[in-house]
Design a protein around this motif. Structure first.
Motif, PDB file in Angstrom:
ATOM      1  N   PHE A  18       1.729   4.368   9.323  1.00  0.00           N
ATOM      2  CA  PHE A  18       0.344   4.818   9.136  1.00  0.00           C
ATOM      3  C   PHE A  18      -0.526   3.672   8.624  1.00  0.00           C
ATOM      4  O   PHE A  18      -1.675   3.504   9.041  1.00  0.00           O
ATOM      5  CB  PHE A  18       0.299   5.989   8.143  1.00  0.00           C
ATOM      6  CG  PHE A  18      -1.113   6.446   7.858  1.00  0.00           C
ATOM      7  CD1 PHE A  18      -1.778   7.277   8.750  1.00  0.00           C
ATOM      8  CD2 PHE A  18      -1.791   6.024   6.712  1.00  0.00           C
ATOM      9  CE1 PHE A  18      -3.093   7.682   8.513  1.00  0.00           C
ATOM     10  CE2 PHE A  18      -3.104   6.423   6.470  1.00  0.00           C
ATOM     11  CZ  PHE A  18      -3.747   7.254   7.369  1.00  0.00           C
ATOM     12  N   ARG A  20      -0.158   0.625   9.102  1.00  0.00           N
ATOM     13  CA  ARG A  20      -0.308  -0.437  10.099  1.00  0.00           C
ATOM     14  C   ARG A  20      -1.511  -0.171  11.004  1.00  0.00           C
ATOM     15  O   ARG A  20      -1.977  -1.051  11.689  1.00  0.00           O
ATOM     16  CB  ARG A  20       0.931  -0.497  10.987  1.00  0.00           C
ATOM     17  CG  ARG A  20       1.819  -1.604  10.590  1.00  0.00           C
ATOM     18  CD  ARG A  20       2.844  -1.951  11.660  1.00  0.00           C
ATOM     19  NE  ARG A  20       3.980  -2.488  10.951  1.00  0.00           N
ATOM     20  CZ  ARG A  20       5.097  -1.839  10.742  1.00  0.00           C
ATOM     21  NH1 ARG A  20       5.295  -0.664  11.260  1.00  0.00           N
ATOM     22  NH2 ARG A  20       6.058  -2.408  10.043  1.00  0.00           N
ATOM     23  N   ARG A  21      -1.954   1.081  11.039  1.00  0.00           N
ATOM     24  CA  ARG A  21      -3.073   1.409  11.933  1.00  0.00           C
ATOM     25  C   ARG A  21      -4.331   0.670  11.477  1.00  0.00           C
ATOM     26  O   ARG A  21      -4.503   0.401  10.284  1.00  0.00           O
ATOM     27  CB  ARG A  21      -3.372   2.912  11.879  1.00  0.00           C
ATOM     28  CG  ARG A  21      -2.251   3.776  12.393  1.00  0.00           C
ATOM     29  CD  ARG A  21      -2.814   5.184  12.560  1.00  0.00           C
ATOM     30  NE  ARG A  21      -1.781   6.187  12.622  1.00  0.00           N
ATOM     31  CZ  ARG A  21      -2.033   7.487  12.595  1.00  0.00           C
ATOM     32  NH1 ARG A  21      -3.262   7.938  12.481  1.00  0.00           N
ATOM     33  NH2 ARG A  21      -1.056   8.353  12.667  1.00  0.00           N
ATOM     34  N   ALA A  25      -9.013   3.761  12.354  1.00  0.00           N
ATOM     35  CA  ALA A  25      -8.124   4.858  12.756  1.00  0.00           C
ATOM     36  C   ALA A  25      -7.636   5.614  11.522  1.00  0.00           C
ATOM     37  O   ALA A  25      -7.509   6.845  11.532  1.00  0.00           O
ATOM     38  CB  ALA A  25      -6.943   4.293  13.551  1.00  0.00           C
ATOM     39  N   ARG A  26      -7.382   4.869  10.446  1.00  0.00           N
ATOM     40  CA  ARG A  26      -6.947   5.543   9.215  1.00  0.00           C
ATOM     41  C   ARG A  26      -8.065   6.422   8.660  1.00  0.00           C
ATOM     42  O   ARG A  26      -7.822   7.543   8.219  1.00  0.00           O
ATOM     43  CB  ARG A  26      -6.543   4.502   8.168  1.00  0.00           C
ATOM     44  CG  ARG A  26      -5.129   3.998   8.366  1.00  0.00           C
ATOM     45  CD  ARG A  26      -4.737   3.104   7.237  1.00  0.00           C
ATOM     46  NE  ARG A  26      -4.900   1.705   7.585  1.00  0.00           N
ATOM     47  CZ  ARG A  26      -5.228   0.753   6.719  1.00  0.00           C
ATOM     48  NH1 ARG A  26      -5.450   1.042   5.465  1.00  0.00           N
ATOM     49  NH2 ARG A  26      -5.337  -0.490   7.109  1.00  0.00           N
TER      50      ARG A  26
END
Ligand code: HEM
Length: 417
Positions: A18, A20-21, A25-26
């Motif tokens: 998560f 890494r997004r 996007a987070r």
């Protein structure tokens, strides 16, 4: 954990993937989570080899983060506020750190160290912060722009902390080296091997820093010099002073809490001003009128610390969810700071936003950031110097972000002027 009302459907906050997004996007994922029927939900830990038990309840809305921060008797900072549970060596090194303590131990330490952050102490630092900021810009002019983090943002906060503590010039290079290593701890551990390697280096660096300041403390106790270390190792009006171990832990905490956070705010800040030329124009047209609002908005928008954890001490109902003693809850500051019910058009960077009750410095409560005013002072001084002397200053390209679930950390940011 009696009532698991909801499990995060599409965003596994406990999973490294998560984090890494990309940030956008987070933010989208958090916006969806805030809309859940039960926005306090259980995030299961499925990552193997992480040792922090089954998981945690995620607090993603502003009201829940505020409620948990305010109610420290129920939402305890012990044994540790980082998530996942830090490896043993961190506890060993930070064992006495106030950020991981509850009252009365926390209140006692906060009383003693608060004098480092009194308005008088902070205004006494201003001349030195001015000089340091001017020197940083002198060096940038001489060297030419390469990396905003290394040449600007990383330099001021650590300099100020060393000044506050009265760290002599000859010890400073060592402090810089150790801090570089010790802040490489990201709060997520990609592999056992890498984490073991990092842990070894971090522990060594932090212990070395503590030894260094304890040595200084002993010297100052014998011959007080009017600096902060002298004040902390000699008794205050209530007869209280730090023990040697507490002094070491406090210094390590300052370096970790006060260094990355201010530096990342500045690094993200220059990018935000570049991407929002109308906001920058507003700021430069009347710096004094707008810099206060700009700093609060940067801290809200960036959320330099993305999360801290609490442990529940007694049965408690949080908006219909029953929490039991021992349950972990994680306060997602970055999500609370984008809560549309509190911040209209929350994704907009607006330096005139008013009110701006962000929780970037923590929610209201006993652990609210002790260094908030110092951070504001540093950022204000650095931006004044930069925007006055380098009027064409702008970020170039995208920031290189560090993979972390904890610090919203910028490794490097290109720039030009
Ligand atoms: C923009 C910069 C900063 C941000 C976003 C920030 C954020 C935070 C947050 C979120 C907490 C709350 C911890 C909790 O509730 O458990 C905190 C606590 C703390 N901060 Fe900061 N911080 C910043 C700068 C600084 C600076 C410059 C210093 C000191 C040099 C500092 C020293 C501390 C200390 C000592 C605590 C622990 C307070 C306690 O446990 O009572 N911070 N900070």
């Amino acid at each position: 954990m009696t009532m698991t009302t909801a499990v995060a459907p599409s965003a596994d906050l406990a999973d490294l993937a998560f984090w890494r997004r990309p940030p956008a996007a987070r933010h989208e994922a958090f916006a969806r989570l805030r809309q859940l029927e039960h926005p306090v939900f259980f995030a299961e830990r499925r990552v193997p080899l992480l040792r922090s038990g089954a998981g945690f309840y995620a607090l993603v809305r502003h009201c829940d983060v505020v409620e948990a921060s305010r109610n420290a008797k129920v939402f305890s900072s012990e044994p540790a506020v980082t998530n996942p549970e830090p490896p043993g060596w961190v506890k060993h090194v930070f064992g006495e750190s106030m950020v991981n303590m509850d009252d009365p131990r926390h209140a006692r330490l906060r009383r003693i160290v608060s004098r480092a952050f009194s308005p008088k102490m902070l205004s006494g630092l201003q001349g030195d912060i001015d000089k340091a900021a001017a020197r940083i810009v002198d060096d940038v002019l001489a060297e030419g722009p390469r990396d905003f983090v290394g040449q600007v943002a990383a330099k001021l906060p650590i300099h100020v902390i060393c000044d506050m503590m009265g760290i002599p010039g000859e010890m400073r290079a060592k402090v810089h080296d150790h801090v570089d290593v010790s802040t490489a701890y990201t709060g997520v551990r990609p592999s056992l091997l890498r984490s073991a390697r990092m842990a070894g280096r971090n522990m060594f660096a932090l212990l070395a820093l503590q030894r260094l300041v304890i040595r200084l403390g002993r010297e100052r106790a014998a011959a007080p010099a009017g600096d902060l270390v002298s004040a902390l190792v000699t008794a205050n009006v209530d007869g209280e002073r730090l023990t040697w171990r507490e002094l070491g832990s406090f210094f390590a905490l300052l370096l970790v809490a006060g260094n990355e956070t201010a530096r990342n705010t500045m690094a993200h800040g220059i990018k935000l001003l570049t991407d929002h030329p109308e906001q920058r124009e507003l700021l430069t047209t009347d710096f004094d009128a707008h810099i206060g609002g700009a700093i609060e908005e940067m801290v809200r928008y960036v959320s330099p610390i993305m999360q801290f954890r609490r442990t529940v001490t007694q049965d408690y109902d949080l908006r219909g969810l029953h929490l039991s003693p021992g349950d972990k809850v994680v306060l997602f500051y970055g999500s609370a700071n984008r809560d549309e019910t509190v911040f209209p058009d929350a994704g907009r960077f607006d330096i005139t936003r008013k009110p701006n009750p962000h929780v970037g410095f923590g929610g209201p409560g006993p652990h609210f950031c002790l260094g908030a005013n110092l951070a504001r002072q540093e950022i204000r001084t650095m931006f004044r110097e930069l925007l006055t002397r380098l009027p064409g200053l702008r970020a170039v390209g995208e920031p290189e972000l560090l993979l972390s679930n904890f610090d919203n950390s910028v490794r490097s940011q290109g720039f030009a002027f």
